[in-house]
Design a protein around this motif. Structure first.
Motif, PDB file in Angstrom:
ATOM      1  N   THR A  48       0.806  -1.217   0.000  1.00 36.18           N
ATOM      2  CA  THR A  48       0.000   0.000   0.000  1.00 36.18           C
ATOM      3  C   THR A  48       0.841   1.270   0.000  1.00 36.18           C
ATOM      4  O   THR A  48       0.291   2.355  -0.132  1.00 36.18           O
ATOM      5  CB  THR A  48      -0.941   0.032   1.224  1.00 36.18           C
ATOM      6  N   THR A  49       2.152   1.135   0.155  1.00 35.26           N
ATOM      7  CA  THR A  49       3.028   2.304   0.199  1.00 35.26           C
ATOM      8  C   THR A  49       4.237   2.098  -0.707  1.00 35.26           C
ATOM      9  O   THR A  49       4.546   0.965  -1.120  1.00 35.26           O
ATOM     10  CB  THR A  49       3.534   2.583   1.622  1.00 35.26           C
ATOM     11  N   TYR A  50       4.915   3.167  -0.984  1.00 38.02           N
ATOM     12  CA  TYR A  50       6.138   3.135  -1.797  1.00 38.02           C
ATOM     13  C   TYR A  50       7.182   2.222  -1.171  1.00 38.02           C
ATOM     14  O   TYR A  50       7.809   1.417  -1.865  1.00 38.02           O
ATOM     15  CB  TYR A  50       6.660   4.561  -1.918  1.00 38.02           C
ATOM     16  N   SER A  51       7.341   2.327   0.133  1.00 38.10           N
ATOM     17  CA  SER A  51       8.319   1.490   0.832  1.00 38.10           C
ATOM     18  C   SER A  51       7.973   0.018   0.706  1.00 38.10           C
ATOM     19  O   SER A  51       8.842  -0.824   0.455  1.00 38.10           O
ATOM     20  CB  SER A  51       8.396   1.898   2.308  1.00 38.10           C
ATOM     21  N   GLN A  52       6.692  -0.320   0.868  1.00 39.12           N
ATOM     22  CA  GLN A  52       6.274  -1.712   0.760  1.00 39.12           C
ATOM     23  C   GLN A  52       6.440  -2.230  -0.659  1.00 39.12           C
ATOM     24  O   GLN A  52       6.795  -3.403  -0.867  1.00 39.12           O
ATOM     25  CB  GLN A  52       4.824  -1.849   1.222  1.00 39.12           C
ATOM     26  N   LEU A  53       6.214  -1.376  -1.646  1.00 42.85           N
ATOM     27  CA  LEU A  53       6.411  -1.780  -3.039  1.00 42.85           C
ATOM     28  C   LEU A  53       7.881  -2.104  -3.285  1.00 42.85           C
ATOM     29  O   LEU A  53       8.204  -3.135  -3.892  1.00 42.85           O
ATOM     30  CB  LEU A  53       5.943  -0.672  -3.983  1.00 42.85           C
ATOM     31  N   LYS A  54       8.765  -1.238  -2.827  1.00 41.08           N
ATOM     32  CA  LYS A  54      10.195  -1.482  -3.022  1.00 41.08           C
ATOM     33  C   LYS A  54      10.642  -2.763  -2.321  1.00 41.08           C
ATOM     34  O   LYS A  54      11.457  -3.518  -2.865  1.00 41.08           O
ATOM     35  CB  LYS A  54      10.998  -0.283  -2.511  1.00 41.08           C
ATOM     36  N   THR A  55      10.090  -3.016  -1.139  1.00 35.87           N
ATOM     37  CA  THR A  55      10.434  -4.240  -0.423  1.00 35.87           C
ATOM     38  C   THR A  55       9.960  -5.469  -1.179  1.00 35.87           C
ATOM     39  O   THR A  55      10.687  -6.471  -1.301  1.00 35.87           O
ATOM     40  CB  THR A  55       9.811  -4.216   0.988  1.00 35.87           C
ATOM     41  N   ALA A  56       8.736  -5.403  -1.704  1.00 30.86           N
ATOM     42  CA  ALA A  56       8.193  -6.536  -2.461  1.00 30.86           C
ATOM     43  C   ALA A  56       9.012  -6.792  -3.717  1.00 30.86           C
ATOM     44  O   ALA A  56       9.301  -7.951  -4.067  1.00 30.86           O
ATOM     45  CB  ALA A  56       6.731  -6.264  -2.828  1.00 30.86           C
ATOM     46  N   VAL A  57       9.401  -5.737  -4.419  1.00 34.26           N
ATOM     47  CA  VAL A  57      10.211  -5.885  -5.626  1.00 34.26           C
ATOM     48  C   VAL A  57      11.555  -6.534  -5.274  1.00 34.26           C
ATOM     49  O   VAL A  57      12.027  -7.436  -5.970  1.00 34.26           O
ATOM     50  CB  VAL A  57      10.425  -4.514  -6.304  1.00 34.26           C
ATOM     51  N   ALA A  58      12.164  -6.083  -4.190  1.00 34.77           N
ATOM     52  CA  ALA A  58      13.439  -6.653  -3.752  1.00 34.77           C
ATOM     53  C   ALA A  58      13.299  -8.138  -3.442  1.00 34.77           C
ATOM     54  O   ALA A  58      14.179  -8.943  -3.775  1.00 34.77           O
ATOM     55  CB  ALA A  58      13.962  -5.898  -2.531  1.00 34.77           C
ATOM     56  N   ASP A  59      12.175  -8.508  -2.812  1.00 33.13           N
ATOM     57  CA  ASP A  59      11.944  -9.914  -2.491  1.00 33.13           C
ATOM     58  C   ASP A  59      11.827 -10.752  -3.757  1.00 33.13           C
ATOM     59  O   ASP A  59      12.356 -11.869  -3.837  1.00 33.13           O
ATOM     60  CB  ASP A  59      10.669 -10.054  -1.647  1.00 33.13           C
ATOM     61  N   TYR A  60      11.105 -10.235  -4.758  1.00 34.51           N
ATOM     62  CA  TYR A  60      10.934 -10.973  -6.009  1.00 34.51           C
ATOM     63  C   TYR A  60      12.251 -11.081  -6.767  1.00 34.51           C
ATOM     64  O   TYR A  60      12.564 -12.121  -7.343  1.00 34.51           O
ATOM     65  CB  TYR A  60       9.885 -10.277  -6.899  1.00 34.51           C
ATOM     66  N   LEU A  61      13.007  -9.991  -6.787  1.00 36.04           N
ATOM     67  CA  LEU A  61      14.268  -9.999  -7.517  1.00 36.04           C
ATOM     68  C   LEU A  61      15.293 -10.909  -6.855  1.00 36.04           C
ATOM     69  O   LEU A  61      16.103 -11.548  -7.530  1.00 36.04           O
ATOM     70  CB  LEU A  61      14.837  -8.576  -7.610  1.00 36.04           C
ATOM     71  N   ASN A  62      15.274 -10.936  -5.515  1.00 38.45           N
ATOM     72  CA  ASN A  62      16.212 -11.759  -4.744  1.00 38.45           C
ATOM     73  C   ASN A  62      17.656 -11.456  -5.138  1.00 38.45           C
ATOM     74  O   ASN A  62      18.478 -12.348  -5.309  1.00 38.45           O
ATOM     75  CB  ASN A  62      15.900 -13.249  -4.952  1.00 38.45           C
ATOM     76  N   ARG A  63      17.921 -10.133  -5.304  1.00 36.54           N
ATOM     77  CA  ARG A  63      19.262  -9.682  -5.675  1.00 36.54           C
ATOM     78  C   ARG A  63      19.634  -8.494  -4.789  1.00 36.54           C
ATOM     79  O   ARG A  63      19.081  -7.404  -4.922  1.00 36.54           O
ATOM     80  CB  ARG A  63      19.293  -9.256  -7.147  1.00 36.54           C
ATOM     81  N   ASP A  64      20.595  -8.678  -3.906  1.00 40.87           N
ATOM     82  CA  ASP A  64      21.003  -7.607  -2.998  1.00 40.87           C
ATOM     83  C   ASP A  64      21.635  -6.436  -3.735  1.00 40.87           C
ATOM     84  O   ASP A  64      21.593  -5.301  -3.258  1.00 40.87           O
ATOM     85  CB  ASP A  64      21.989  -8.137  -1.954  1.00 40.87           C
ATOM     86  N   ASP A  65      22.202  -6.691  -4.908  1.00 43.00           N
ATOM     87  CA  ASP A  65      22.926  -5.643  -5.622  1.00 43.00           C
ATOM     88  C   ASP A  65      22.021  -4.716  -6.421  1.00 43.00           C
ATOM     89  O   ASP A  65      22.491  -3.758  -7.047  1.00 43.00           O
ATOM     90  CB  ASP A  65      23.961  -6.261  -6.562  1.00 43.00           C
ATOM     91  N   LEU A  66      20.720  -4.971  -6.432  1.00 39.10           N
ATOM     92  CA  LEU A  66      19.791  -4.154  -7.207  1.00 39.10           C
ATOM     93  C   LEU A  66      18.943  -3.223  -6.330  1.00 39.10           C
ATOM     94  O   LEU A  66      18.104  -2.486  -6.850  1.00 39.10           O
ATOM     95  CB  LEU A  66      18.859  -5.040  -8.042  1.00 39.10           C
ATOM     96  N   THR A  67      19.164  -3.244  -5.038  1.00 39.20           N
ATOM     97  CA  THR A  67      18.335  -2.445  -4.132  1.00 39.20           C
ATOM     98  C   THR A  67      18.347  -0.973  -4.506  1.00 39.20           C
ATOM     99  O   THR A  67      17.287  -0.319  -4.547  1.00 39.20           O
ATOM    100  CB  THR A  67      18.819  -2.602  -2.680  1.00 39.20           C
TER     101      THR A  67
END
Length: 206
Positions: A4-23
């Protein structure tokens, strides 16, 4: 996890990508997704009305303008302006030896051209599709994220393609996004037509 928020969207994207170097790149993915969605979507929530003052042949368009729906001068009676191409505007302009109430308009760069040029200051109303307000740390949500977090998520994931290169997930995410966009279009048409039979629409731009 709710998105529901920008922060939550970024977290979800990071989880799907599963790449620490793309944060650090995720905000760019979100911005690119918004640019793409603004080109693809024409939703009722994007419709905006603005009061304008026209006292010159060329006037700046609203900064968030995407596409004109209706443009009129609040004369008595109302004068609805007809959209023409810049080439047609040049032809129409030769037909008016003096200024007057604008009858036609065209888009030239980031401005509207009015033909004939106004002979005085006119008040008008512009109804148009506006860009979706971009997410940021200051603007943490918008109507699209609230109503369609799945579209936002997969549109953002698709923008990671240049970084993931041969990752087979890209095709999966793109396919899901296309399906979600198709479902959204059907839902939009149903909302407009109610229970009546859906008819294929042809959209014109101006």
């Amino acid at each position: 996890m709710a998105i529901t928020t920008y922060s939550q969207l970024k977290t979800a994207v990071a989880d799907y990508l599963n790449r620490d170097d793309l944060t650090s790149a995720i905000p760019n993915f979100v911005a690119l997704a918004e640019a793409s969605l603004n080109r693809r979507m024409r939703a009722p929530e994007m419709v905006t009305r603005a009061t304008v003052t026209v006292d010159a042949e060329y006037e700046n368009r609203p900064a968030d303008w995407l596409e004109t729906i209706r443009y009129q001068m609040t004369t008595n009676p109302i004068t609805v302006l007809q959209f023409v191409t810049p080439e047609e505007a040049s032809i129409q302009k030769t037909k008016f030896s003096v200024s007057g109430t604008p009858l036609f308009f065209s888009t030239v760069g980031t401005q509207f051209q009015h033909v004939p040029a106004p002979d005085t200051s006119y008040s008008g109303e512009l109804m148009y599709y506006a860009r979706v307000a971009g997410l940021s740390d200051a603007n943490t949500s918008n109507w699209l994220l609230t109503a369609n977090p799945d579209i936002y998520l997969y549109a953002t994931l698709v923008q990671s393609a240049p970084y993931l290169k041969e990752d087979e997930r890209i095709g999966v995410w793109a396919g899901i996004l296309d399906r979600l966009m198709a479902e959204y279009e059907v839902a939009e048409q149903r909302a407009k037509t109610g229970s009546s039979r859906l008819v294929t629409r042809t959209r014109t731009f101006g």
